[in-house]
Design a protein around this motif. Structure first.
Motif, PDB file in Angstrom:
ATOM      1  N   ASN A 250      27.741  32.657  54.952  1.00  0.00           N
ATOM      2  CA  ASN A 250      28.591  33.639  54.198  1.00  0.00           C
ATOM      3  C   ASN A 250      29.260  32.812  53.007  1.00  0.00           C
ATOM      4  OD1 ASN A 250      28.167  35.602  55.789  1.00  0.00           O
ATOM      5  ND2 ASN A 250      30.015  35.195  56.998  1.00  0.00           N
ATOM      6  N   PRO A 251      29.145  33.447  51.774  1.00  0.00           N
ATOM      7  CA  PRO A 251      29.755  32.755  50.502  1.00  0.00           C
ATOM      8  C   PRO A 251      31.169  32.598  50.495  1.00  0.00           C
ATOM      9  CG  PRO A 251      28.974  34.714  49.688  1.00  0.00           C
ATOM     10  CD  PRO A 251      28.619  34.678  51.541  1.00  0.00           C
ATOM     11  N   LYS A 252      31.880  31.477  49.808  1.00  0.00           N
ATOM     12  CA  LYS A 252      33.496  31.351  50.020  1.00  0.00           C
ATOM     13  C   LYS A 252      33.847  32.668  48.983  1.00  0.00           C
ATOM     14  CE  LYS A 252      36.929  27.950  49.402  1.00  0.00           C
ATOM     15  NZ  LYS A 252      37.214  26.462  48.918  1.00  0.00           N
ATOM     16  N   VAL A 253      34.978  33.017  49.518  1.00  0.00           N
ATOM     17  CA  VAL A 253      35.661  34.107  48.527  1.00  0.00           C
ATOM     18  C   VAL A 253      36.853  33.647  48.593  1.00  0.00           C
ATOM     19  CG1 VAL A 253      33.817  36.029  49.286  1.00  0.00           C
ATOM     20  CG2 VAL A 253      36.003  35.557  50.499  1.00  0.00           C
ATOM     21  N   HIS A 254      37.732  34.251  47.584  1.00  0.00           N
ATOM     22  CA  HIS A 254      39.161  33.884  47.167  1.00  0.00           C
ATOM     23  C   HIS A 254      39.708  35.471  47.487  1.00  0.00           C
ATOM     24  CE1 HIS A 254      38.042  29.902  45.995  1.00  0.00           C
ATOM     25  NE2 HIS A 254      37.174  30.635  45.291  1.00  0.00           N
TER      26      HIS A 254
ATOM     27  N   ILE B 293      37.507  31.475  41.730  1.00  0.00           N
ATOM     28  CA  ILE B 293      38.712  31.275  41.730  1.00  0.00           C
ATOM     29  C   ILE B 293      39.558  31.719  40.268  1.00  0.00           C
ATOM     30  CG2 ILE B 293      38.716  28.917  40.948  1.00  0.00           C
ATOM     31  CD1 ILE B 293      41.560  30.444  43.233  1.00  0.00           C
ATOM     32  N   SER B 294      38.892  31.502  39.166  1.00  0.00           N
ATOM     33  CA  SER B 294      39.292  31.780  38.027  1.00  0.00           C
ATOM     34  C   SER B 294      39.624  33.278  37.775  1.00  0.00           C
ATOM     35  CB  SER B 294      38.457  31.457  37.006  1.00  0.00           C
ATOM     36  OG  SER B 294      36.912  31.977  37.066  1.00  0.00           O
ATOM     37  N   SER B 295      38.689  34.134  38.310  1.00  0.00           N
ATOM     38  CA  SER B 295      38.930  35.545  38.373  1.00  0.00           C
ATOM     39  C   SER B 295      40.161  35.978  39.279  1.00  0.00           C
ATOM     40  CB  SER B 295      37.841  36.345  39.024  1.00  0.00           C
ATOM     41  OG  SER B 295      36.433  36.063  38.530  1.00  0.00           O
ATOM     42  N   LEU B 296      40.494  35.309  40.170  1.00  0.00           N
ATOM     43  CA  LEU B 296      41.497  35.550  41.119  1.00  0.00           C
ATOM     44  C   LEU B 296      42.797  35.063  40.181  1.00  0.00           C
ATOM     45  CD1 LEU B 296      43.154  36.347  43.807  1.00  0.00           C
ATOM     46  CD2 LEU B 296      42.805  33.888  44.459  1.00  0.00           C
ATOM     47  N   GLN B 297      42.827  34.276  39.518  1.00  0.00           N
ATOM     48  CA  GLN B 297      43.902  33.577  38.843  1.00  0.00           C
ATOM     49  C   GLN B 297      44.326  34.777  37.555  1.00  0.00           C
ATOM     50  OE1 GLN B 297      42.998  29.748  37.481  1.00  0.00           O
ATOM     51  NE2 GLN B 297      43.492  28.863  39.246  1.00  0.00           N
ATOM     52  N   THR B 298      43.173  35.375  37.280  1.00  0.00           N
ATOM     53  CA  THR B 298      43.547  36.263  36.232  1.00  0.00           C
ATOM     54  C   THR B 298      43.880  37.801  36.717  1.00  0.00           C
ATOM     55  OG1 THR B 298      41.743  35.392  34.586  1.00  0.00           O
ATOM     56  CG2 THR B 298      42.245  37.786  34.296  1.00  0.00           C
ATOM     57  N   HIS B 299      43.599  38.096  37.860  1.00  0.00           N
ATOM     58  CA  HIS B 299      43.890  39.091  38.467  1.00  0.00           C
ATOM     59  C   HIS B 299      45.450  38.936  38.972  1.00  0.00           C
ATOM     60  CE1 HIS B 299      44.086  42.363  41.592  1.00  0.00           C
ATOM     61  NE2 HIS B 299      44.571  41.301  42.346  1.00  0.00           N
ATOM     62  N   ARG B 300      45.829  37.748  39.270  1.00  0.00           N
ATOM     63  CA  ARG B 300      47.450  37.580  39.785  1.00  0.00           C
ATOM     64  C   ARG B 300      48.278  37.988  38.610  1.00  0.00           C
ATOM     65  NH1 ARG B 300      46.983  31.367  42.206  1.00  0.00           N
ATOM     66  NH2 ARG B 300      46.038  31.834  43.996  1.00  0.00           N
ATOM     67  N   LYS B 301      47.678  37.924  37.579  1.00  0.00           N
ATOM     68  CA  LYS B 301      48.888  38.409  36.394  1.00  0.00           C
ATOM     69  C   LYS B 301      49.067  39.719  36.225  1.00  0.00           C
ATOM     70  CE  LYS B 301      47.155  34.439  33.861  1.00  0.00           C
ATOM     71  NZ  LYS B 301      46.580  33.887  32.464  1.00  0.00           N
ATOM     72  N   THR B 302      48.171  40.698  36.924  1.00  0.00           N
ATOM     73  CA  THR B 302      48.228  42.034  36.906  1.00  0.00           C
ATOM     74  C   THR B 302      49.371  42.812  37.947  1.00  0.00           C
ATOM     75  OG1 THR B 302      46.449  42.569  38.534  1.00  0.00           O
ATOM     76  CG2 THR B 302      45.878  42.160  36.087  1.00  0.00           C
TER      77      THR B 302
ATOM     78  N   PHE C 142      53.600  36.189  45.822  1.00  0.00           N
ATOM     79  CA  PHE C 142      53.714  34.550  45.980  1.00  0.00           C
ATOM     80  C   PHE C 142      53.771  33.820  44.626  1.00  0.00           C
ATOM     81  CE2 PHE C 142      49.266  33.934  44.563  1.00  0.00           C
ATOM     82  CZ  PHE C 142      48.776  35.172  44.618  1.00  0.00           C
ATOM     83  N   ASP C 143      53.360  34.648  43.438  1.00  0.00           N
ATOM     84  CA  ASP C 143      53.321  34.029  42.187  1.00  0.00           C
ATOM     85  C   ASP C 143      54.444  34.859  41.297  1.00  0.00           C
ATOM     86  OD1 ASP C 143      53.016  33.047  39.797  1.00  0.00           O
ATOM     87  OD2 ASP C 143      50.926  33.558  39.442  1.00  0.00           O
ATOM     88  N   LYS C 144      55.700  34.135  41.715  1.00  0.00           N
ATOM     89  CA  LYS C 144      56.929  34.928  40.997  1.00  0.00           C
ATOM     90  C   LYS C 144      56.977  34.721  39.600  1.00  0.00           C
ATOM     91  CE  LYS C 144      59.728  34.502  45.293  1.00  0.00           C
ATOM     92  NZ  LYS C 144      60.908  33.985  45.777  1.00  0.00           N
ATOM     93  N   SER C 145      56.226  33.954  38.960  1.00  0.00           N
ATOM     94  CA  SER C 145      56.273  33.866  37.562  1.00  0.00           C
ATOM     95  C   SER C 145      55.558  34.891  37.024  1.00  0.00           C
ATOM     96  CB  SER C 145      55.871  32.298  37.054  1.00  0.00           C
ATOM     97  OG  SER C 145      54.374  32.330  37.455  1.00  0.00           O
ATOM     98  N   ARG C 146      54.934  35.624  37.545  1.00  0.00           N
ATOM     99  CA  ARG C 146      54.169  36.701  36.927  1.00  0.00           C
ATOM    100  C   ARG C 146      54.895  38.065  37.459  1.00  0.00           C
ATOM    101  NH1 ARG C 146      51.385  34.638  33.003  1.00  0.00           N
ATOM    102  NH2 ARG C 146      50.107  32.936  33.639  1.00  0.00           N
ATOM    103  N   SER C 147      55.921  38.159  37.942  1.00  0.00           N
ATOM    104  CA  SER C 147      56.566  39.296  38.153  1.00  0.00           C
ATOM    105  C   SER C 147      56.527  40.449  37.258  1.00  0.00           C
ATOM    106  CB  SER C 147      58.191  38.907  38.555  1.00  0.00           C
ATOM    107  OG  SER C 147      58.901  38.563  37.364  1.00  0.00           O
ATOM    108  N   ARG C 148      56.483  40.202  35.919  1.00  0.00           N
ATOM    109  CA  ARG C 148      56.124  41.377  35.076  1.00  0.00           C
ATOM    110  C   ARG C 148      54.747  41.387  34.385  1.00  0.00           C
ATOM    111  NH1 ARG C 148      61.686  40.109  32.396  1.00  0.00           N
ATOM    112  NH2 ARG C 148      63.132  41.342  33.820  1.00  0.00           N
ATOM    113  N   GLY C 149      53.868  40.833  34.919  1.00  0.00           N
ATOM    114  CA  GLY C 149      52.736  40.779  34.568  1.00  0.00           C
ATOM    115  C   GLY C 149      52.283  39.846  33.427  1.00  0.00           C
ATOM    116  N   PHE C 150      51.424  40.082  32.337  1.00  0.00           N
ATOM    117  CA  PHE C 150      51.307  39.071  31.275  1.00  0.00           C
ATOM    118  C   PHE C 150      52.491  39.390  30.341  1.00  0.00           C
ATOM    119  CE2 PHE C 150      46.965  40.637  32.693  1.00  0.00           C
ATOM    120  CZ  PHE C 150      46.387  39.433  32.337  1.00  0.00           C
ATOM    121  N   SER C 151      52.526  38.052  29.739  1.00  0.00           N
ATOM    122  CA  SER C 151      53.674  37.877  28.883  1.00  0.00           C
ATOM    123  C   SER C 151      53.445  37.787  27.359  1.00  0.00           C
ATOM    124  CB  SER C 151      54.453  36.702  29.316  1.00  0.00           C
ATOM    125  OG  SER C 151      53.691  35.531  29.166  1.00  0.00           O
TER     126      SER C 151
END
Length: 543
Positions: free
Chosen positions: A142-146, A158-167, A173-182
């Motif tokens: 099975n391919p590795k997924v995030h 992983i880059s797609s996941l990092q972009t998704h976290r901002k939404t 777990f990523d409290k710096s993105r509590s309001r999405g994009f800045s």
């Protein structure tokens, strides 16, 4: 007894219940009672009680030796013999507790370490597994997924996941993105550099390097007081502050920003119109804001712009500072006090009022701040920190010809005359400063969003475009607002010709009041509501 079978399947030893009787009749009686007790007992976890006519039986516990299935007779204790109708007897009752697939007899003890239930459970879990079990190792194809820990979506990169976290707008777990994009993320969309810090903030030494090229130097401007030979005094409420020939009666602590504290004060020796003042105390020393404010008012005087032909008076829409006290370790800027507070204060004051006034006042104030920023950009200055906190309310909106908003806090402002040198942006040592007009567009969208929804802007992505979160009310101008936020959040480039026209959007918003009677009536009701709310607020403060 109690569902447990005492036979050779689980225990080699035998446990016999012997009764001694001197009377045959008593023996038959006891056999009958024993059989009744065995037939009624079905729960191995319950203690067996004798009948009320017989002697209370002692409950005895014992433990099984791991190396043998036999029971040690010394573990059993018999009660003292007693008589029943002249009959001597002994009774032995054993409780069997079921663990795994076996029955155990547990001995009563005062030592808690005697019984290690976790060890017993582990040992019999291992015992229950087949001895011939062997797992054949297989290759994981099975391919590795995030996976996102907030919404559980799966991504291949992983880059797609990092972009998704901002939404995500909730604190995960990523409290710096509590309001999405800045605003910093908005600026990086047009930069090839990977910047971890604010791309619009320079160090004081870098500001000094820029100001060293300015002629005349900001220290020569009228109102500048050079006190670099001394340390800045400590400012606190209730203080009588004397600085040179100027005397201030410090009243209250108004607010605090990233680099400065703001106090209201009475300027005893100042001009009559500016005695109700505000002291902005900032550390470390930085004359950049003093320079930018002077440039704004100097360039506005010589500016030729269509908005200056309107009846609205725009010059009061920009913060002015008649004094700047520069010390070795800080600055004190003096400006006029606006008692109605910030645009954010206005939003908090009216968001629980009549819902029909929300959109009219949002349209009017958005059109006004578009006019302020259109003029500012025409003077080749970018504010770079547009947000509801940086707009002061001068008076009730749409009641005077002067602008009801005042833009403040030019600490991050960018002077394109200095940085671009009329042709291109000057690269600084930080390598990440963006000197373009697009930096203010995110703040424009954020201020309009705050006026509509009563909170800071929340942004996500849809089809590779930035979109605002939240549902527009059905009676709002939904089509217009959707296009407005799409234009502000998705400019085609950072150059001015690629950006949406602020002047056209301002005119489009103002035309809504001539087209809709409901908006005109709503704006009138909004003025009345705002005045009433502020009167109630000031009355409470006076008590």
């Amino acid at each position: 007894m109690g569902g447990a079978q005492l036979d050779s399947n689980w225990m080699d030893g035998e446990i016999s219940l012997t009764e001694k009787s001197s009377d045959q009749k008593g023996k038959q009686f006891e056999d009958k009672k024993e059989n009744e007790m065995l037939s009624k007992s079905s729960d191995p976890y319950q203690w067996e009680d004798d009948s009320s006519n017989s002697l209370d039986s002692s409950v005895l516990q014992t433990s099984m030796d791991e190396s043998s299935n036999s029971l040690n007779p010394s573990h059993f204790h018999s009660p003292e013999p007693s008589s029943f109708s002249g009959t001597k007897k002994e009774r032995l009752v054993i409780k069997f507790r079921r663990i795994s697939q076996k029955y155990y007899v547990v001995e009563e003890t005062n030592d808690s370490s005697y019984l290690n239930y976790s060890s017993i459970r582990t040992r019999f879990d291992e015992y229950d597994l087949p001895n011939n079990f062997s797992k054949t190792p297989t290759k994981n194809n099975n391919p590795k997924v995030h996976r996102c820990k907030t919404c559980r979506k799966v991504f291949n990169k992983i880059s797609s996941l990092q972009t998704h976290r901002k939404t995500h707008t909730t604190a995960g777990f990523d409290k710096s993105r509590s309001r999405g994009f800045s605003a910093a993320d908005f600026a990086k969309r047009f930069s090839n550099d990977k910047i971890s810090k604010d791309p619009n903030l320079l160090k004081p030494s870098e500001y000094e390097a820029i100001l060293s090229k300015v002629s005349p130097h900001p220290s020569s401007y009228d109102g500048y007081v050079d006190l670099t030979d001394s340390h800045m005094p400590y400012v606190k409420p209730g203080q009588n502050l004397a600085i040179g020939d100027d005397v201030f009666q410090v009243s209250d602590f108004v607010g605090e920003g990233g680099f400065a504290k703001v106090f209201s004060a009475n300027w005893d020796t100042g001009p009559q119109a500016e005695r109700d003042a505000v002291l902005k105390v900032q550390m470390p020393a930085n004359d950049w804001e003093w320079y930018c404010l002077n440039q704004v008012h100097t360039r506005f005087a010589s500016l030729s712009h269509p908005l200056k032909q309107e009846e609205t008076l725009w010059q009061g829409g920009f913060m002015s500072t008649p004094r700047c006290f520069t010390y070795r370790d800080g600055n004190i800027l003096v400006t006029q006090h606006q008692r109605m507070g910030t645009l954010l204060d206005l939003v908090n004051l009216t968001k629980n009022a009549d819902k029909q006034i929300i959109e009219p006042i949002a349209i009017y104030l958005t059109a006004e701040l578009l006019g302020l920023l259109e003029i500012l950009h025409s003077m080749k200055i970018v504010h770079a920190d547009i947000k509801p906190d940086n707009f002061l309310i001068r008076h009730t909106p749409s009641t005077r010809v002067e602008s009801s908003l005042q833009l403040i806090d030019f600490g991050k402002a960018i002077d394109l005359v200095l940085e671009s040198d009329q042709t291109s942006e000057t690269e600084t040592s930080s390598g990440g400063r963006q000197g373009k007009y697009h930096l203010d567009y995110f703040g424009i969208a954020g201020s309009a969003y705050c006026l509509l929804f009563g909170k800071y802007i929340e942004v996500s992505t849809a089809k590779n475009r930035w979109v605002v979160k939240g549902q527009f009310k059905r009676w709002w101008q939904v089509k217009m607002w959707t296009q407005f936020f799409d234009d502000m959040l998705n400019p085609k480039g950072e150059e001015k010709e690629c950006l949406p026209s602020l002047l056209k959007w301002r005119q489009r918003l103002l035309n809504l009041f001539t087209e809709s009677d409901e908006l005109r009536i709503g704006l009138t009701r909004a003025r009345e509501t705002i005045e009433m709310k502020y009167l109630e607020k000031w009355r409470r403060c006076a008590l």
